[in-house]
Design an enzyme around this catalytic site. Structure first.
Site, short mmCIF file in Angstrom:
data_model
loop_
_atom_site.label_atom_id
_atom_site.label_comp_id
_atom_site.label_asym_id
_atom_site.label_seq_id
_atom_site.Cartn_x
_atom_site.Cartn_y
_atom_site.Cartn_z
CB CYS A 70 -0.93 0.10 1.19
SG CYS A 70 -2.06 -1.27 1.35
NE ARG A 114 4.55 1.80 -0.34
CZ ARG A 114 5.65 1.57 0.37
NH1 ARG A 114 6.83 1.80 -0.16
NH2 ARG A 114 5.58 1.13 1.60
CD1 TRP A 153 -0.45 -6.18 -3.42
CD2 TRP A 153 -0.43 -6.77 -1.26
NE1 TRP A 153 -0.10 -7.50 -3.35
CE2 TRP A 153 -0.07 -7.90 -2.04
CE3 TRP A 153 -0.48 -6.90 0.12
CZ2 TRP A 153 0.21 -9.13 -1.48
CZ3 TRP A 153 -0.20 -8.14 0.69
CH2 TRP A 153 0.15 -9.24 -0.12
CG ASN A 173 2.31 0.97 4.07
OD1 ASN A 173 3.47 1.31 4.15
ND2 ASN A 173 1.97 -0.26 3.75
N GLY A 174 0.34 -0.79 6.21
CA GLY A 174 0.81 -1.64 7.30
C GLY A 174 -0.29 -2.60 7.72
CD GLU A 220 15.28 -13.87 -9.86
OE1 GLU A 220 14.84 -14.31 -8.79
OE2 GLU A 220 14.91 -12.77 -10.33
CE LYS A 280 11.80 -11.69 -11.77
NZ LYS A 280 12.63 -11.63 -10.62
CD GLU A 328 8.27 -11.98 -10.01
OE1 GLU A 328 9.48 -11.90 -10.23
OE2 GLU A 328 7.75 -11.50 -9.00
CG HIS A 359 16.76 -37.72 -5.35
ND1 HIS A 359 17.15 -38.98 -4.94
CD2 HIS A 359 17.88 -37.14 -5.85
CE1 HIS A 359 18.45 -39.14 -5.15
NE2 HIS A 359 18.91 -38.04 -5.72
CE LYS A 378 10.70 -2.92 -8.07
NZ LYS A 378 10.96 -4.32 -8.42
C1 F6R Z 1 10.51 -10.79 -7.54
C2 F6R Z 1 10.52 -9.79 -6.52
C3 F6R Z 1 10.32 -10.20 -5.11
C4 F6R Z 1 11.27 -9.41 -4.20
C5 F6R Z 1 10.98 -9.72 -2.73
C6 F6R Z 1 11.95 -9.02 -1.81
O1 F6R Z 1 10.67 -10.26 -8.81
O2 F6R Z 1 10.66 -8.63 -6.80
O3 F6R Z 1 10.52 -11.57 -4.96
O4 F6R Z 1 12.58 -9.76 -4.52
O5 F6R Z 1 9.68 -9.31 -2.43
O6 F6R Z 1 11.92 -7.64 -2.00
P1 F6R Z 1 13.13 -6.72 -1.57
O7 F6R Z 1 14.29 -7.09 -2.42
O8 F6R Z 1 12.65 -5.32 -1.81
O9 F6R Z 1 13.39 -7.00 -0.12
#
Ligand code: F6R
Length: 615
Positions: free
Chosen positions: A2, A27, A77, A103-104, A487, A491, A494, A510, A610
């Site tokens: 948020c 956010r 969010w 926010n929180g 990773e 990607k 997501e 396994h 994010k």
């Molecule tokens: C994936 C992504 C998330 C962040 C995770 C940690 O593309 O962006 O998996 O990596 O939420 O966020 P930070 O790095 O801001 O602590």
């Protein structure tokens, strides 16, 4: 998650709030809203879905609030209650005069809700935030003062919050406060801002105050009054923000993610500048405040991080152990904080976070700090809450990352780990110098190789189209590219919502091998080096079960690859040690083109945000 914003001043309030919320859209983006004080009334506007819907609504209603000088806004969010109009912020008291954006998470909201209901409050939403609006309203009845009411209410809240509160009877002000959630106050000329993050206000001012936990700020157009947790007025500490107005332009790219992938060579170059002059010289990493004696005391390193940052940490473990001969543990922050960890003053704790606000990592870092560990933070946001906990701070300087899926910040975090590992090895004298010189050389030429690769994307595009209808995807690798497999899978899932999983190639037999049939793509990461043959033979196991075979490799002279794989994605050859930086780029692109081909919202995938500021 948020984002909140508040504005007091003579500009067009709607414009400031909407620009601010646009900059905070990373956010959250499932609904949004604003409370604007106009004609001595608190007027509420809310919209479901993307921020554009609120902008459209406010365009229509602009006349209703044209005399306004005070407003607060929110982008959500959802945590408590589905993303609908009722649950969207701002939330109001029953009298409708008080409005709150938050926010929180208010952790004791159930108890508060029960108590406030008994006292006569009528709840409309399912949110935790609505309790704050009612609580402030009851405190206002006692005090007839918004600042006092917010101060008293905040004392009863448990959990995390950044709040902006307005009251139509005190229509010239915003009261703002925070605990465990970010909030920055912007000081303008005859105007004041409050926001979850700097980009929301940087167009208007560079003077800011970062509120500490439990401080309360009263903002009117010409002054800020700041109170500490004992309600004593204190002098605000104004800082100059080292930011330029953020360019939110896609620079001709269709999506921010694609632009950010293409920025990666320069991100590495910028980061190396000033830190590696020539491969023969020592790395200059003054950010690390540990000398030989202190380092000698350290008997272990623990790295805490989440998501993509955790994958960077996994590569970091590999490199540090290889060069520095110190045991390194890595753990998702969310696990670390709920168990007894053996952490003390002999432990170097590294927190890795793009945003510097991730709640779990922040808590993990604070826990370790309380146990006297040296805290080293690797972040893209040197102005973040996490950065303020650091004994040593390595800002990765990737520039603002708009796309929710992390790309260039990952590459920057990886680069930070390489430099850190070389730096520690040089202090400790723990590694053969030729190996370090070679590694520095490899890092210096890497941006060029990535650039070269980025000019040849046709094959990845073709591959993406071919496999975009797959429901599942497996990525396999070994050694220091196992995190690359994780990773790559992250990607893909997501942004395309395809069920993708990364496995250590040796683990396939396994259990996961049971899933393989002729519909399942298995992408093998085959970078030249000591596990190349091993991954190749694990790939054979998939071939024997009729998997759809894809290879990602920097080897171009192995005839077996064309025989074994349906599709071979080539990247320029690199030294094994730096291969995770090279290998992730095609996987980012694969995810991007598949999602784009499927018509997904690449930059703002569903259900994500994010900055994850809730545990
Ligand atoms: C994936 C992504 C998330 C962040 C995770 C940690 O593309 O962006 O998996 O990596 O939420 O966020 P930070 O790095 O801001 O602590």
């Amino acid at each position: 998650m948020c984002g909140i914003i508040g504005y007091v001043g003579n500009r067009n309030v709607i414009e400031v709030l909407m620009k601010g919320l646009s900059a905070l859209e990373y956010r959250g983006y499932d609904s949004s809203g604003a409370a604007i004080i106009s004609d001595n009334k608190t007027k509420i506007y809310k919209a479901e879905g993307k921020l554009q819907n609120l902008k459209n609504l406010l365009n229509e209603k602009a006349d209703e609030v044209k005399d306004s000088h005070v407003g607060i806004g929110h982008i959500r969010w959802a945590t408590h209650g589905v993303p609908n109009l009722i649950n969207a912020h701002p939330h109001t008291s029953n009298c409708g005069k008080i409005a709150v954006v938050h926010n929180g998470i208010i952790e004791n909201y159930k108890e508060l809700r029960e108590k406030l209901t008994k006292m006569g409050a009528e709840f409309k939403s399912e949110t935790d935030t609505e309790t704050v609006a009612h609580l402030v309203a009851f405190k206002y009845k006692e005090t007839h003062d918004l600042k006092e009411a917010v101060t008293l209410a905040a004392k009863e809240l448990e959990g995390a919050y950044a709040l902006c509160v307005v009251h139509q009877d005190e229509g010239n002000k915003i009261v703002a406060t925070r605990r465990n959630a970010p909030l920055v106050i912007g000081i303008g000329d005859g105007e004041m801002f409050a926001a979850s993050d700097v980009p929301a206000m940087i167009e208007y001012t560079k003077q800011a105050i970062y509120l500490d936990d439990n401080q309360v700020a009263v903002l009117t157009n010409d002054k800020i009054e700041l109170f500490d947790e004992n309600n004593k007025q204190i002098q605000p500490k104004i800082e100059l923000l080292p930011w330029e107005p953020v360019s939110l332009s896609k620079m001709g790219y269709k999506h921010f993610m694609l632009k950010e992938i293409h920025e990666q060579p320069n991100v590495i170059r910028n980061f190396l500048t000033g830190k590696i002059h020539t491969a023969k010289e020592k790395v200059k990493l003054d950010e690390v405040k540990l000398d030989f004696e202190q380092l000698k005391q350290m008997n272990r390193i623990q790295i805490v991080a989440c998501g993509t940052s955790l994958h960077a940490a996994m590569v970091g473990k590999y490199i540090i152990e290889e060069l520095c001969n110190i045991p390194v543990d890595i753990e998702p922050s969310s696990e670390y904080i709920y168990r007894h960890t053996v952490t003390d003053e002999k432990t170097l704790v590294i927190g890795v976070s793009q945003s510097g606000e991730t709640a779990d990592t922040l808590t993990a870092v604070r826990q370790s700090k309380a146990r006297n560990s040296h805290i080293l933070i690797i972040t893209n946001r040197p102005d973040s809450s996490m950065a303020r906990e650091a004994d040593s701070l390595i800002p990765v300087d990737a520039g603002i990352e708009v796309s929710v899926a992390a790309t260039k910040s990952y590459i920057a975090q990886l680069t930070a780990f390489y430099l850190l590992a070389i730096h520690l090895a040089e202090i400790k004298n723990s590694c053969d110098n030729d190996k370090l010189v070679n590694l520095k050389n490899e890092l210096l030429i890497l941006p060029q190789k990535i650039e070269l690769f980025l000019t040849k994307k046709e094959k990845i595009q073709k591959c993406s189209r071919m496999y975009s209808s797959s429901k599942n995807f497996i990525f396999i690798a070994r050694g220091l590219n196992y995190p690359t497999a994780l990773e790559g899978a992250l990607k893909l899932k997501e942004i395309s919502y395809i069920n993708a999983t990364g496995y250590p190639a040796g683990e396939l037999k396994h259990g996961p091998i049971a899933m393989i049939d002729e519909t399942l793509p298995v992408l093998s990461i085959l970078m030249d080096g000591k596990v190349y043959e091993k991954v190749l033979s694990n790939a054979q196991e998939s071939k024997a079960r009729n998997a759809r075979m894809i290879a990602l490799t920097d080897v171009d002279s192995d005839e077996r690859l064309e025989e074994l794989f349906d599709f071979v994605l080539n990247v320029p050859h690199v030294d094994e040690l730096v291969s995770p930086i090279m290998a992730i780029v095609p996987l980012q692109l694969l995810a991007y083109y598949i999602a784009e081909f499927l018509g997904k919202d690449v930059d703002q995938p569903r259900n994500l945000a994010k900055s994850v500021t809730v545990e």
